[in-house]
Each structure stands twice: as structure tokens, then as C-alpha cells.
Design a protein around this motif. Structure first.
Motif, mmCIF file in Angstrom:
data_model
loop_
_atom_site.group_PDB
_atom_site.id
_atom_site.type_symbol
_atom_site.label_atom_id
_atom_site.label_comp_id
_atom_site.label_asym_id
_atom_site.label_seq_id
_atom_site.Cartn_x
_atom_site.Cartn_y
_atom_site.Cartn_z
ATOM 1 N N ASP A 102 -75.422 -0.261 77.988
ATOM 2 C CA ASP A 102 -75.627 1.048 78.053
ATOM 3 C C ASP A 102 -76.570 1.623 77.349
ATOM 4 O O ASP A 102 -77.766 2.064 78.895
ATOM 5 C CB ASP A 102 -74.586 2.046 77.601
ATOM 6 N N GLY A 103 -77.869 0.413 76.819
ATOM 7 C CA GLY A 103 -79.019 0.495 76.635
ATOM 8 C C GLY A 103 -79.557 1.302 76.126
ATOM 9 O O GLY A 103 -80.888 2.095 75.146
ATOM 10 N N ARG A 104 -78.717 2.374 75.313
ATOM 11 C CA ARG A 104 -79.182 3.261 74.898
ATOM 12 C C ARG A 104 -79.331 3.331 73.847
ATOM 13 O O ARG A 104 -78.873 2.410 72.844
ATOM 14 C CB ARG A 104 -78.660 4.894 75.148
ATOM 15 N N GLU A 105 -80.453 4.066 73.294
ATOM 16 C CA GLU A 105 -80.477 3.977 71.171
ATOM 17 C C GLU A 105 -80.354 5.047 70.940
ATOM 18 O O GLU A 105 -80.310 6.463 71.282
ATOM 19 C CB GLU A 105 -81.776 2.866 71.062
ATOM 20 N N LEU A 106 -79.641 4.910 69.710
ATOM 21 C CA LEU A 106 -79.352 6.345 68.494
ATOM 22 C C LEU A 106 -79.509 6.575 67.135
ATOM 23 O O LEU A 106 -79.675 5.212 66.345
ATOM 24 C CB LEU A 106 -77.439 6.706 68.909
ATOM 25 N N ALA A 107 -79.593 7.574 67.235
ATOM 26 C CA ALA A 107 -79.647 7.696 65.569
ATOM 27 C C ALA A 107 -78.380 8.692 65.101
ATOM 28 O O ALA A 107 -78.258 9.125 65.910
ATOM 29 C CB ALA A 107 -80.594 9.056 65.291
ATOM 30 N N GLN A 108 -78.048 9.279 63.944
ATOM 31 C CA GLN A 108 -77.002 9.845 63.614
ATOM 32 C C GLN A 108 -77.386 10.357 62.190
ATOM 33 O O GLN A 108 -78.151 9.775 61.210
ATOM 34 C CB GLN A 108 -75.553 8.968 63.143
ATOM 35 N N ILE A 109 -76.523 11.368 61.310
ATOM 36 C CA ILE A 109 -76.269 11.730 60.667
ATOM 37 C C ILE A 109 -74.281 11.723 61.181
ATOM 38 O O ILE A 109 -73.945 12.699 61.242
ATOM 39 C CB ILE A 109 -76.497 13.380 60.274
ATOM 40 N N LEU A 110 -74.232 11.098 59.402
ATOM 41 C CA LEU A 110 -72.886 11.135 59.317
ATOM 42 C C LEU A 110 -72.475 11.618 57.484
ATOM 43 O O LEU A 110 -73.084 11.823 57.083
ATOM 44 C CB LEU A 110 -72.369 10.292 58.602
ATOM 45 N N LEU A 111 -71.325 12.916 57.887
ATOM 46 C CA LEU A 111 -71.362 13.973 56.725
ATOM 47 C C LEU A 111 -69.479 13.338 56.275
ATOM 48 O O LEU A 111 -69.159 13.265 57.121
ATOM 49 C CB LEU A 111 -70.830 15.656 57.052
ATOM 50 N N SER A 112 -69.165 13.092 55.234
ATOM 51 C CA SER A 112 -67.639 12.970 54.829
ATOM 52 C C SER A 112 -67.761 13.591 53.296
ATOM 53 O O SER A 112 -68.391 14.428 53.489
ATOM 54 C CB SER A 112 -67.706 10.477 54.450
ATOM 55 N N GLY A 113 -66.322 13.099 53.387
ATOM 56 C CA GLY A 113 -65.540 14.029 52.284
ATOM 57 C C GLY A 113 -65.162 15.616 52.755
ATOM 58 O O GLY A 113 -65.221 16.205 53.221
ATOM 59 N N ILE B 29 -73.154 13.560 64.082
ATOM 60 C CA ILE B 29 -73.963 14.106 64.596
ATOM 61 C C ILE B 29 -74.889 12.673 65.556
ATOM 62 O O ILE B 29 -75.721 12.312 64.571
ATOM 63 C CB ILE B 29 -74.692 15.365 64.039
ATOM 64 N N PHE B 30 -75.192 12.957 66.502
ATOM 65 C CA PHE B 30 -76.129 12.084 66.898
ATOM 66 C C PHE B 30 -76.999 12.391 67.680
ATOM 67 O O PHE B 30 -76.956 13.461 68.758
ATOM 68 C CB PHE B 30 -74.947 10.577 68.306
ATOM 69 N N LYS B 31 -78.731 12.281 67.566
ATOM 70 C CA LYS B 31 -79.876 12.148 68.299
ATOM 71 C C LYS B 31 -80.189 10.299 69.599
ATOM 72 O O LYS B 31 -79.745 9.271 69.068
ATOM 73 C CB LYS B 31 -80.234 12.507 67.673
ATOM 74 N N VAL B 32 -79.883 10.932 70.495
ATOM 75 C CA VAL B 32 -80.210 9.981 71.524
ATOM 76 C C VAL B 32 -82.122 9.693 71.421
ATOM 77 O O VAL B 32 -82.700 10.582 71.597
ATOM 78 C CB VAL B 32 -79.842 10.119 72.867
ATOM 79 N N VAL B 33 -82.221 8.216 71.004
ATOM 80 C CA VAL B 33 -83.638 8.048 70.816
ATOM 81 C C VAL B 33 -84.299 7.748 71.906
ATOM 82 O O VAL B 33 -84.847 7.826 72.483
ATOM 83 C CB VAL B 33 -84.155 7.709 69.413
ATOM 84 N N LYS B 34 -83.076 6.349 73.175
ATOM 85 C CA LYS B 34 -83.971 5.771 73.460
ATOM 86 C C LYS B 34 -82.339 5.864 75.051
ATOM 87 O O LYS B 34 -82.130 5.244 74.522
ATOM 88 C CB LYS B 34 -83.929 4.366 73.880
ATOM 89 N N GLN B 35 -83.498 6.244 76.171
ATOM 90 C CA GLN B 35 -82.436 6.335 77.642
ATOM 91 C C GLN B 35 -82.202 4.834 77.921
ATOM 92 O O GLN B 35 -82.586 4.193 77.769
ATOM 93 C CB GLN B 35 -82.969 6.883 78.291
ATOM 94 N N GLY B 36 -81.450 4.539 78.520
ATOM 95 C CA GLY B 36 -81.021 3.019 78.585
ATOM 96 C C GLY B 36 -81.144 2.457 80.226
ATOM 97 O O GLY B 36 -81.386 3.835 81.155
ATOM 98 N N ASP B 37 -80.809 1.596 80.969
ATOM 99 C CA ASP B 37 -80.988 1.576 82.431
ATOM 100 C C ASP B 37 -80.318 1.504 82.632
ATOM 101 O O ASP B 37 -80.601 1.222 84.537
ATOM 102 C CB ASP B 37 -82.253 0.231 82.148
ATOM 103 N N ALA B 38 -79.017 1.627 82.591
ATOM 104 C CA ALA B 38 -77.753 1.268 83.365
ATOM 105 C C ALA B 38 -77.600 2.615 84.104
ATOM 106 O O ALA B 38 -78.284 3.865 83.764
ATOM 107 C CB ALA B 38 -76.487 1.489 82.278
ATOM 108 N N PRO B 39 -77.377 2.884 85.155
ATOM 109 C CA PRO B 39 -76.925 3.612 86.062
ATOM 110 C C PRO B 39 -75.288 4.689 85.198
ATOM 111 O O PRO B 39 -74.889 4.447 84.586
ATOM 112 C CB PRO B 39 -75.871 3.513 87.565
ATOM 113 N N SER B 40 -76.156 6.499 85.519
ATOM 114 C CA SER B 40 -75.927 7.381 84.654
ATOM 115 C C SER B 40 -74.289 7.056 85.928
ATOM 116 O O SER B 40 -73.515 7.154 86.823
ATOM 117 C CB SER B 40 -75.932 8.771 84.811
ATOM 118 N N ALA B 41 -73.289 8.066 84.014
ATOM 119 C CA ALA B 41 -71.619 8.630 84.732
ATOM 120 C C ALA B 41 -71.962 8.548 85.951
ATOM 121 O O ALA B 41 -70.697 9.003 86.728
ATOM 122 C CB ALA B 41 -71.078 8.226 83.835
#
Length: 615
Positions: A261-272, A349-361
Motif C-alpha cells: 500500500d505504501g501509505r504512512e500514517l500518524a494517529q491519535i489514540l483515545l481510550s477509556g 484519528i488518522f492522518k496520512v503522512v505519505k501517500q503510497g505508489d500503489a494504484p488507488s482503489a
């Protein structure tokens, strides 16, 4: 032992005393008459025996090999079983003969061969550890392995001795090669016997005469009345796939092609307990333009200290929530942020940091949609198969099953066991229709997979084979005699046409529509009888001739024969062709020798054990 056999084949006859074999192979044969056979043996030839389990293993292997190239419904189990049986009889005869002739290979010779085998070497030296691992992996002892080698090498000695006696003169090799290289341009006009059928008549006296002469061959085969249903996956209607199902196919598409897929992500995780409220509050701040990296410090995951960066997207990490997360990311570009997604970890909550080189859906939408539809259809198809098999196992008949699964019941009256030209002529269907227990119980078979569909059959009204009466055979005889007479008229017309244009060397018949181009003895565009006549007529000009065929007759115009001499082949091509010819002759000689062994040795077959095998 398959691995061993493969590398045995790579040994170029080292330590095998082939030069001593030619006279030995024909010294004589030991009689084995008067031997007995035990219940677990299937074949006995002298001291050689084939166990029932060995036969079953060989049969399973042969079937598996066939299934790689043909559909299961085309395999005739009885024919396959007989071929395996005859092959194992031939092997037992040859093994028995090697013992009689005293052919053996010493332990020292086998040891030297093993020590030279790369599979058992480490750093250029024979490894006892590798050898021991091989034995353990295959459940063998050293003695068992050596005995198997001894048998295989002894068989190779004997067969090489027989094959080595082949003498096929060079001039004969050259002649055969030259014949195979002949070619000519032809024009073919075909006369179908059906076009002459209305010109012939068959009298009752002729039918009666044929019947009296051929009464023994006019037999009605075993028949049953066959009820059946058929299921084609393409006829099943399925609902349009959901977005999640299309996304699942997208991941499958990438996986099948080894595309990351090649995408790289950042996240914010909330629990509780307050995770949802906190996630909604953070998402509102993000929508207002606040920094993701700064807000990530409120994450309940350690990645928050690095701005929430978690690296490459891997759906497998999210388990059952993978489809949900994939869908949330589907339309996001670099820098975009997802809505809060509830997963087993909490709210993310996810943020796309880098887009992959795979063909998009999106770019593959049509293909992915079709894949998702086919997947749903296959799942539905499998479900129906299971349901029908369950209903059949519970004793329900074809008509009731068809009603349950909304299929149309079909039937074939007098479904024949032989010469079957019905809508279901496949050997697998015939075997199920005439299964002894199915005929007795009139039960529904398990599913039978054909090329384009799956069928279930239920036989009833079994009728054993019996000679046909004159009345019953009349229509069959009349059709046969009609074809014979019409074929004679077709041949007569073809001969007249050939005679008419022979003096003109085929002028008038050499039309573009009739042109078959340059053909050889192997051209599939011609029928066998047309090919057989292809080079019987040779002159300096065009030849014209008529030939009878299975479909009537043909008039053929042949241009002068163009013959490429085998001397024009390069040395490698000529050597290869000569070896092939000699090998074929050698195989024929080996088959003759095996037949000689069959005629002079007693072969005992455990018929009760053989009949107990499934067919």
C-alpha cells in the motif's frame, strides 16, 4: 522418495555396468507358477509383490497428476485404475527378472553415489547430518533407502540393457526424417455423406440381412432413467457489494500482486470511558486548523510523543476492524485527517503522512466491484452446494431438492452406460449414475463438478444390457446402412470430379476458399485419412485425387511436393531427431520384452482386493 528418484535420474550411468546387460537381458526367464497371494497383496510375480496400499498410493498420484491438466469429470476411474494396475504388473515383472538374472548394486556403489550427491554435501563434503535429516523427514531407515535404490538401479540396468539393443540404421533414420520434412500446398473439396442421403434407400431385407450377420454386436447397453439438477454459478444473483467488500478486494488485489500500500500514517489514540467525547473534541480542533502533531501529545499511545507517527499502514494490525479503518482512509490524500474510528484499541484519528505508489482503489473501482461480485457469487454457490448435499444425505429426492433450492429438475430417459451422447456424457456422471448403491437405493449423488457447472444425479429404473431385437435395432441399422450407401455415392462423385480436372492439373478446383495452405503429415486441418493420402501421389506437376473419409469423401489438389532433406538440419537438430526415433523404437522393444515376461511368468492378481477398491 520422489526427491531421490529425481537426482537418481541425473546420474549418467556411473557405476552401472551397462555393457554386461545386453546378453543378460535375454538369457531367459524364470517361471513363477504355483505361488500364492496374501490378503494385503494385490499383485504377486515370483518373489515380487505389490501391496494394496502401494496400489492406492500410485493411483492417487496418477489421479493428482491428471487433475493438473484435465477436469475431474473427464477422468474415467476404471480406466485409470486399470492403467495403474498394468503399469505396476510390468514393474513387478521387470523386478522379478532382475533378481533371476542376478542384477544387483552393492552397498559400496550406492554409498559412493550418495556421497557425490550435492543434496547431502556441506562445504564440499558428505554430511551425515543432512543424510540423517533426510531419512528422518521421509520416515526411512538406511536399510530401507538402500533397498529402494538397489531396486531402482537394478530396474534401470535391465531396461537400459533392453533399450541398448536397439539398432536402427542411419539410412533408415535419414529416410524417416526426410519423410517428416515433406510439405505441399493443397486445395480440398469435401463431399459430406449427408448430402447424398436422400438419394439412397434401405430395404427391410437389407436390414434383416445385416441384423442376422451382426446380431452379437447389436446390444442395448445398461441404462437408467436419470433425474438431475444442475447449478451454474453465473446464474446466481447476488446483491451489489458494499464499500467494505470492495475495499477488501482492493487489499486482496494488492496482496496478490505483491504491491505494498505504501501509505504512512500518524494517529491519535483515545481510550477509556470518555474516549469518544475526547476524540470528537480533538477532531473539532483539527477541523478548526490546529496542529495534528501538537494535539497528538494528548494521545494515549506512546507514538504521541513523536507527533503520532506509526509508519506504514498494515491492515492486519487492526484485525476485524481492518475493513473499517481501510474505508476511513480510502478517500484521504496526504495531510488529510480521518474522522474518529472505533476499533478494539479505542477511538483512533488518522492522518496520512505519505501517500503510497500503489494504484488507488478509485482507479480500480470497476475491476474491484466485479471481483467483489464474483466473490459473493462464489460464496453463495458454495452455500447452495452444501445445502443440496445435506438434503441428499438426508434422503431427499431430486424433485424435492430442486423445489427447496429453486432449481429446475431435469431428466434423461434410458441414460446409457456406454456410447453416451446425452447432455451428460462425462465419465464422472456415468460412474455416479451407475454406482451400485445409488442404483439400488435410487439415491441422489454428491455434487459432481463439471467444467461450467455442478450437477447432482438420481438414477431409477435400471435396465441391464441385453441384445436388441430386430425391431429395436432396425432404426440403428437403417441409419448405418444409409451412411454407408451415401458415403459410397459421395466417393463416386469425388472420383468423377477428380477425373474431370486431372488433365488440367486441378484447374477449377484451386479456389481461395478451398486452399488449406502448406500442409505436412502432422497438419491438424486435414482429417486422418486426408493426411494419410497426402504424399501417396507425387509428380512434377499438380496431383489430383479422391479419398474416402469418415464424413464422406474429399477431392484434393496437391501442388508439387517440397522436400527439405534432413541433411539441411544442423548437427544438433539431426542428433536430437535421431535420438527421438531410436528412443521410440527402443520403447516398442521394451514393451515387447515386458509382454514376453507376461507370457512366461505367472501373474497373480488378488481379484477380491481389487474389486474392493473404490471406482
Amino acid at each position: 522418495m520422489e526427491k531421490m528418484r529425481k537426482f537418481l535420474q541425473s546420474w549418467p550411468g556411473r557405476l552401472v555396468l551397462v555393457c554386461t546387460l545386453v546378453p543378460m537381458a535375454f538369457l531367459g526367464v524364470q517361471g513363477t507358477f504355483g505361488t500364492s497371494i496374501s490378503p494385503n497383496e494385490l499383485i504377486k510375480v515370483g518373489d515380487q509383490s505389490v501391496t494394496v496400499s502401494a496400489y492406492q498410493a500410485e493411483l492417487n498420484t496418477a489421479r493428482s497428476n491428471l487433475l493438473q491438466t484435465v477436469d475431474a469429470s473427464l477422468i474415467d476411474e476404471r480406466t485409470l485404475g486399470d492403467e495403474v494396475l498394468q503399469s505396476m504388473i510390468s514393474r513387478a515383472l521387470l523386478q522379478n527378472q532382475t533378481q533371476f538374472l542376478g542384477m544387483t548394486v552393492s552397498d559400496e556403489a550406492i554409498t559412493r553415489l550418495l556421497q557425490q550427491e550435492p543434496a547431502f554435501q556441506s562445504n564440499g563434503q558428505f554430511s551425515n547430518d543432512l543424510f540423517a535429516q533426510y531419512l528422518q523427514h521421509n520416515g526411512l531407515t538406511k536399510d530401507m533407502l538402500f533397498q529402494d535404490f538397489r531396486t531402482q538401479l537394478s530396474l534401470r540396468q535391465l531396461t537400459a540393457g533392453v533399450l541398448g539393443t536397439v539398432i536402427y540404421p542411419e539410412n533408415q533414420v535419414k529416410r524417416l526424417l526426410d519423410l517428416q520434412l515433406e510439405a505441399r500446398e493443397v486445395w480440398v473439396h469435401r463431399y459430406a455423406w449427408q448430402d447424398f442421403a436422400d438419394q439412397v434407400s434401405v430395404s427391410d431385407a437389407e436390414i434383416d440381412s445385416y441384423y442376422q450377420k451382426n446380431q452379437d454386436t447389436l446390444v442395448r447397453p445398461d441404462t437408467v432413467d436419470l433425474a438431475y439438477i444442475e447449478l451454474n454459478p453465473q446464474t446466481l444473483k447476488v446483491e451489489a457489494p458494499s464499500a467494505e467488500e470492495i475495499q477488501a478486494q482492493y487489499q486482496s488485489y494488492l496482496s496478490e500482486r505483491g504491491i505494498s500500500d505504501g501509505r504512512e500514517l500518524a494517529q491519535i489514540l483515545l481510550s477509556g470511558d470518555d474516549a469518544k467525547a475526547r476524540a470528537d473534541a480533538i477532531k473539532a480542533k483539527l477541523d478548526a486548523g490546529e496542529s495534528f502533531e501538537v494535539l497528538a501529545k494528548q494521545s494515549d499511545d506512546p507514538s504521541g510523543e513523536q507527533g503520532g507517527f506509526i509508519g506504514a499502514f498494515n491492515p492486519a494490525v487492526f484485525g476485524d476492524d481492518a475493513g473499517k479503518v481501510t474505508q476511513a482512509l480510502a478517500s484521504l490524500g496526504v495531510g488529510d485527517v480521518s474522522a474518529p474510528v472505533q476499533t478494539s484499541f479505542g477511538y483512533q484519528i488518522f492522518k496520512v503522512v505519505k501517500q503510497g505508489d500503489a494504484p488507488s482503489a478509485a482507479s480500480l473501482n470497476d475491476e474491484l466491484t466485479q471481483r467483489a461480485i464474483e466473490h459473493k457469487r462464489q460464496v453463495a454457490f458454495n452455500d447452495v452446494i452444501v445445502k443440496i448435499n445435506d438434503l441428499a444425505a438426508n434422503g431427499m429426492g431430486i424433485t424435492d431438492i430442486a423445489q427447496q433450492v429453486q432449481l429446475e429438475p431435469k431428466s434423461i430417459k434410458a441414460y446409457p452406460k456406454t456410447n453416451n451422447s446425452t447432455a451428460l456424457p462425462q465419465p464422472a456422471v456415468i460412474a455416479a449414475a451407475f454406482d451400485e448403491f445409488a442404483v439400488e437405493d435410487q439415491s441422489v449423488s454428491a455434487n459432481i463438478t463439471l467444467n461450467d457447472k455442478t450437477v447432482w444425479v438420481q438414477p431409477s429404473n435400471y435396465q441391464a444390457a441385453k441384445p436388441l431385437s430386430l425391431q429395436e435395432a432396425s432404426a440403428q441399422i437403417k441409419a448405418l446402412l444409409t451412411k454407408q450407401k451415401a458415403s459410397e455415392l459421395a466417393l463416386s462423385a469425388a472420383k468423377s470430379a477428380a477425373t474431370e480436372v486431372a488433365a488440367k492439373q486441378g484447374a477449377g478446383l484451386m479456389t481461395p476458399k478451398a486452399n488449406f495452405g502448406i500442409v505436412t503429415r502432422h497438419s491438424t486441418s486435414l482429417s486422418p485419412k486426408e493426411r494419410a493420402s497426402l504424399f501417396l501421389h507425387k509428380s512434377e506437376g499438380n496431383d489430383v485425387w479422391a479419398v474416402a473419409t469418415d464424413d464422406g469423401a474429399s477431392v484434393i489438389v496437391g501442388a508439387p511436393v517440397a522436400s527439405q532433406s534432413s541433411s539441411q538440419l544442423n548437427p544438433a537438430e539431426r542428433l536430437s531427431a535421431a535420438r527421438m526415433i531410436r528412443d521410440n523404437v527402443g520403447q516398442d522393444q521394451l514393451m515387447d520384452y515386458v509382454q514376453y515376461l507376461r507370457d512366461t511368468n505367472e501373474v497373480i492378481i488378488n481379484e477380491s482386493a481389487l474389486n474392493a477398491q473404490p471406482h
